[in-house]
Design an enzyme around this catalytic site. Sequence first.
Site, short mmCIF file in Angstrom:
data_model
loop_
_atom_site.label_atom_id
_atom_site.label_comp_id
_atom_site.label_asym_id
_atom_site.label_seq_id
_atom_site.Cartn_x
_atom_site.Cartn_y
_atom_site.Cartn_z
N SER A 89 -20.97 14.57 -82.94
CA SER A 89 -21.40 13.68 -81.87
C SER A 89 -21.61 14.52 -80.62
O SER A 89 -20.99 15.58 -80.46
CB SER A 89 -20.35 12.61 -81.59
OG SER A 89 -20.60 11.93 -80.37
N LYS B 256 -14.48 14.90 -83.06
CA LYS B 256 -15.85 15.37 -83.27
C LYS B 256 -16.02 16.83 -82.85
O LYS B 256 -16.84 17.56 -83.44
CB LYS B 256 -16.83 14.47 -82.52
CG LYS B 256 -16.88 13.04 -83.07
CD LYS B 256 -17.23 13.01 -84.55
CE LYS B 256 -17.40 11.60 -85.08
NZ LYS B 256 -17.76 11.58 -86.52
N TYR C 114 -11.50 10.46 -79.96
CA TYR C 114 -12.78 10.54 -80.65
C TYR C 114 -13.46 11.87 -80.38
O TYR C 114 -13.93 12.54 -81.31
CB TYR C 114 -13.68 9.38 -80.20
CG TYR C 114 -15.03 9.37 -80.87
CD1 TYR C 114 -15.19 8.87 -82.16
CD2 TYR C 114 -16.16 9.87 -80.21
CE1 TYR C 114 -16.42 8.87 -82.78
CE2 TYR C 114 -17.40 9.87 -80.83
CZ TYR C 114 -17.53 9.37 -82.11
OH TYR C 114 -18.75 9.38 -82.71
#
Length: 258
Positions: A149, A166, A162
């Site tokens: 991401s 990533k 998160y």
Amino acid sequence: MIKSNMLDGKVVIVTGASSGIGRAIAIRAAEHGAKAVIVSDVVETPREGGEPTASEIRKLGAQSVFVKADVSRKADNDELVATAEQFGGVDVMFANAGITLKTDGPEVPEEDYRRLMSVNLDGPLFGAQAAARQMKALGKQGSIVLMASMGGISGAGITVAYSTSKGGVVVMAKSLADALGPAGIRVNAVAPGTIDTELLRTSPGIAQASEGFRQRTPLLRLGKPSEVGDAVAFLGSDLSSYVSGTALLVDGGLLSVI
């Protein structure tokens, strides 16, 4: 929509493929000529659904099956990749499955943090391990693509867990590229920016934040799930035969100016 033969004759596995970006990637793989696309998810019916996605792929002329798998479990990844043997073995493994948290940030709860890491980091590693073992056993010089991401390249205070997961995926792709390169197996990551998905459109907070990203994106629009699918198809194809260990941004140029 442009179609091609980039993946002509290839067997593709896509995890987290029952809905959203994963579903678009699986369908685009068929539209780019894949011989077979294995659709996988932890449950059969999140939104569009696994079997309906497989059915849509079959209508495009490719073979397809839905396989239920929890990517956080090594055994599930092994069993998922084994299903590719009926089609001749996996050529392209796309470890797309991932989750986000409603409560993220510097005080992310331990239980939520552990759950996110088990899916977003353990899943890609176990999937890559299983795919690489089969590729080596069959003498295939395949391609493994991991879902990262833009948040794994440029962090944010509201996505501490998160973004960390990533960012780990980005480095995992580089490390696996080094480890598997001598066997002719390429490993890359794809790092989407703000993509126009059902989740984005139906979540007021996310939609509001995405509008700010859209306004700062040089292309002045959100990305389409199919455009992520095209990037994955390229990384899985022989057109990228000398591309390994990279994280391909699909963000409309956002991180170049943010």
